[in-house]
Design a protein around this motif. Structure first.
Motif, PDB file in Angstrom:
ATOM      1  N   MET A  61     122.094  79.028 -66.178  1.00  0.00           N
ATOM      2  CA  MET A  61     123.050  79.279 -67.256  1.00  0.00           C
ATOM      3  C   MET A  61     124.360  79.830 -66.689  1.00  0.00           C
ATOM      4  O   MET A  61     125.448  79.424 -67.110  1.00  0.00           O
ATOM      5  CB  MET A  61     122.454  80.251 -68.269  1.00  0.00           C
ATOM      6  CG  MET A  61     123.308  80.455 -69.498  1.00  0.00           C
ATOM      7  SD  MET A  61     123.424  79.003 -70.548  1.00  0.00           S
ATOM      8  CE  MET A  61     121.775  78.927 -71.189  1.00  0.00           C
ATOM      9  N   GLN A  62     124.264  80.741 -65.714  1.00  0.00           N
ATOM     10  CA  GLN A  62     125.482  81.291 -65.107  1.00  0.00           C
ATOM     11  C   GLN A  62     126.320  80.172 -64.497  1.00  0.00           C
ATOM     12  O   GLN A  62     127.533  80.126 -64.682  1.00  0.00           O
ATOM     13  CB  GLN A  62     125.121  82.324 -64.040  1.00  0.00           C
ATOM     14  CG  GLN A  62     126.308  82.931 -63.309  1.00  0.00           C
ATOM     15  CD  GLN A  62     126.845  82.082 -62.168  1.00  0.00           C
ATOM     16  OE1 GLN A  62     126.091  81.413 -61.462  1.00  0.00           O
ATOM     17  NE2 GLN A  62     128.154  82.089 -61.997  1.00  0.00           N
ATOM     18  N   LYS A  63     125.698  79.258 -63.780  1.00  0.00           N
ATOM     19  CA  LYS A  63     126.437  78.151 -63.166  1.00  0.00           C
ATOM     20  C   LYS A  63     127.067  77.271 -64.231  1.00  0.00           C
ATOM     21  O   LYS A  63     128.240  76.900 -64.132  1.00  0.00           O
ATOM     22  CB  LYS A  63     125.529  77.327 -62.271  1.00  0.00           C
ATOM     23  CG  LYS A  63     126.272  76.166 -61.616  1.00  0.00           C
ATOM     24  CD  LYS A  63     125.467  75.475 -60.570  1.00  0.00           C
ATOM     25  CE  LYS A  63     126.143  74.290 -59.937  1.00  0.00           C
ATOM     26  NZ  LYS A  63     127.524  74.047 -60.196  1.00  0.00           N
ATOM     27  N   LYS A  64     126.315  76.975 -65.269  1.00  0.00           N
ATOM     28  CA  LYS A  64     126.836  76.152 -66.364  1.00  0.00           C
ATOM     29  C   LYS A  64     128.032  76.839 -67.024  1.00  0.00           C
ATOM     30  O   LYS A  64     129.055  76.203 -67.277  1.00  0.00           O
ATOM     31  CB  LYS A  64     125.718  75.888 -67.381  1.00  0.00           C
ATOM     32  CG  LYS A  64     126.119  75.044 -68.565  1.00  0.00           C
ATOM     33  CD  LYS A  64     124.927  74.867 -69.500  1.00  0.00           C
ATOM     34  CE  LYS A  64     125.182  73.978 -70.673  1.00  0.00           C
ATOM     35  NZ  LYS A  64     126.408  74.138 -71.373  1.00  0.00           N
ATOM     36  N   TRP A  65     127.908  78.133 -67.266  1.00  0.00           N
ATOM     37  CA  TRP A  65     128.995  78.861 -67.926  1.00  0.00           C
ATOM     38  C   TRP A  65     130.237  78.912 -67.042  1.00  0.00           C
ATOM     39  O   TRP A  65     131.351  78.866 -67.545  1.00  0.00           O
ATOM     40  CB  TRP A  65     128.529  80.259 -68.314  1.00  0.00           C
ATOM     41  CG  TRP A  65     127.700  80.263 -69.558  1.00  0.00           C
ATOM     42  CD1 TRP A  65     126.661  79.436 -69.860  1.00  0.00           C
ATOM     43  CD2 TRP A  65     127.835  81.137 -70.666  1.00  0.00           C
ATOM     44  NE1 TRP A  65     126.149  79.744 -71.083  1.00  0.00           N
ATOM     45  CE2 TRP A  65     126.850  80.796 -71.605  1.00  0.00           C
ATOM     46  CE3 TRP A  65     128.694  82.182 -70.955  1.00  0.00           C
ATOM     47  CZ2 TRP A  65     126.703  81.452 -72.808  1.00  0.00           C
ATOM     48  CZ3 TRP A  65     128.544  82.850 -72.156  1.00  0.00           C
ATOM     49  CH2 TRP A  65     127.562  82.483 -73.066  1.00  0.00           C
ATOM     50  N   MET A  66     130.058  78.997 -65.741  1.00  0.00           N
ATOM     51  CA  MET A  66     131.211  79.014 -64.839  1.00  0.00           C
ATOM     52  C   MET A  66     131.925  77.662 -64.838  1.00  0.00           C
ATOM     53  O   MET A  66     133.149  77.598 -64.752  1.00  0.00           O
ATOM     54  CB  MET A  66     130.765  79.380 -63.420  1.00  0.00           C
ATOM     55  CG  MET A  66     131.888  79.423 -62.401  1.00  0.00           C
ATOM     56  SD  MET A  66     133.165  80.646 -62.707  1.00  0.00           S
ATOM     57  CE  MET A  66     132.361  82.121 -62.150  1.00  0.00           C
ATOM     58  N   ASP A  67     131.151  76.593 -64.956  1.00  0.00           N
ATOM     59  CA  ASP A  67     131.715  75.241 -64.869  1.00  0.00           C
ATOM     60  C   ASP A  67     132.229  74.701 -66.199  1.00  0.00           C
ATOM     61  O   ASP A  67     133.092  73.827 -66.209  1.00  0.00           O
ATOM     62  CB  ASP A  67     130.671  74.272 -64.311  1.00  0.00           C
ATOM     63  CG  ASP A  67     130.275  74.603 -62.874  1.00  0.00           C
ATOM     64  OD1 ASP A  67     131.044  75.302 -62.186  1.00  0.00           O
ATOM     65  OD2 ASP A  67     129.191  74.166 -62.442  1.00  0.00           O
ATOM     66  N   ASP A  68     131.693  75.177 -67.321  1.00  0.00           N
ATOM     67  CA  ASP A  68     132.071  74.648 -68.637  1.00  0.00           C
ATOM     68  C   ASP A  68     133.521  74.961 -68.969  1.00  0.00           C
ATOM     69  O   ASP A  68     134.018  76.061 -68.670  1.00  0.00           O
ATOM     70  CB  ASP A  68     131.180  75.233 -69.740  1.00  0.00           C
ATOM     71  CG  ASP A  68     129.822  74.571 -69.806  1.00  0.00           C
ATOM     72  OD1 ASP A  68     129.600  73.585 -69.087  1.00  0.00           O
ATOM     73  OD2 ASP A  68     128.985  75.052 -70.588  1.00  0.00           O
ATOM     74  N   THR A  69     134.182  74.028 -69.622  1.00  0.00           N
ATOM     75  CA  THR A  69     135.561  74.248 -70.058  1.00  0.00           C
ATOM     76  C   THR A  69     135.634  74.739 -71.498  1.00  0.00           C
ATOM     77  O   THR A  69     136.714  75.076 -71.969  1.00  0.00           O
ATOM     78  CB  THR A  69     136.383  72.954 -69.935  1.00  0.00           C
ATOM     79  OG1 THR A  69     135.761  71.937 -70.724  1.00  0.00           O
ATOM     80  CG2 THR A  69     136.478  72.507 -68.479  1.00  0.00           C
TER      81      THR A  69
END
Length: 164
Positions: A61-69
């Motif tokens: 989730m942390q990786k997804k949140w960092m990458d999401d626009t």
């Protein structure tokens, strides 16, 4: 909005915002274990409308949140602890603040939320300052002009915060 901010924020991992009481840092992998411990609290999960996740899911989730626009997430650090050399950055963590860009028909609108997870750090003005910094960032850098906060009726602390 002027709350004494040294300002250099974006979604990249080298960003920060420094206020009088808080430092905002992007949610990075080194923050995940402590964040995961916070989210074991049923009270915090209820107040944030969050589902329980495994530690591995939290890292994903942390990786997804960092990458999401469509979102911008920052960890709230206690400035006094952060500036004390005897504390690490993760030791300084007290919560998080987020923007969500969920309205394709209204790009000037963002949902905003804040969580002070550490009980000893609540009701000390940290959430208020973190919100001001995040709203300043959103208006000055992202063109946001309207904010929406979703708060449970039972969350009196957050309701009072929004009345300030």
């Amino acid at each position: 909005i002027d709350c004494g901010i040294a300002f250099h924020m974006n979604r990249k991992k080298d960003s920060f915002a420094l206020g009088n009481k808080v430092v905002l840092a992007p949610y990075r992998p080194e923050h995940v274990e402590r964040y995961h411990r916070w989210m074991q609290s049923a009270e915090l999960r209820e107040q944030t409308a969050s589902e329980p996740l495994s530690l591995q899911e939290e890292y994903e989730m942390q990786k997804k949140w960092m990458d999401d626009t469509d979102k911008s997430t920052f960890i709230i650090l206690s400035k006094s602890l952060y500036e004390d050399a005897s504390f690490s950055e993760t030791d300084s963590m007290v919560g998080d603040v987020n923007l969500f860009f969920n309205e394709p028909d209204d790009p000037a609108l963002a949902e905003i939320e804040v969580m002070i997870a550490e009980p000893a750090s609540r009701r000390r003005g940290l959430a208020h300052e973190a919100l001001l910094i995040m709203m300043n960032y959103a208006t000055e850098e992202l063109g946001i002009r309207k904010f929406r906060a979703k708060i449970l009726d039972s969350n009196t602390a957050s309701l009072q915060l929004c009345l300030l």
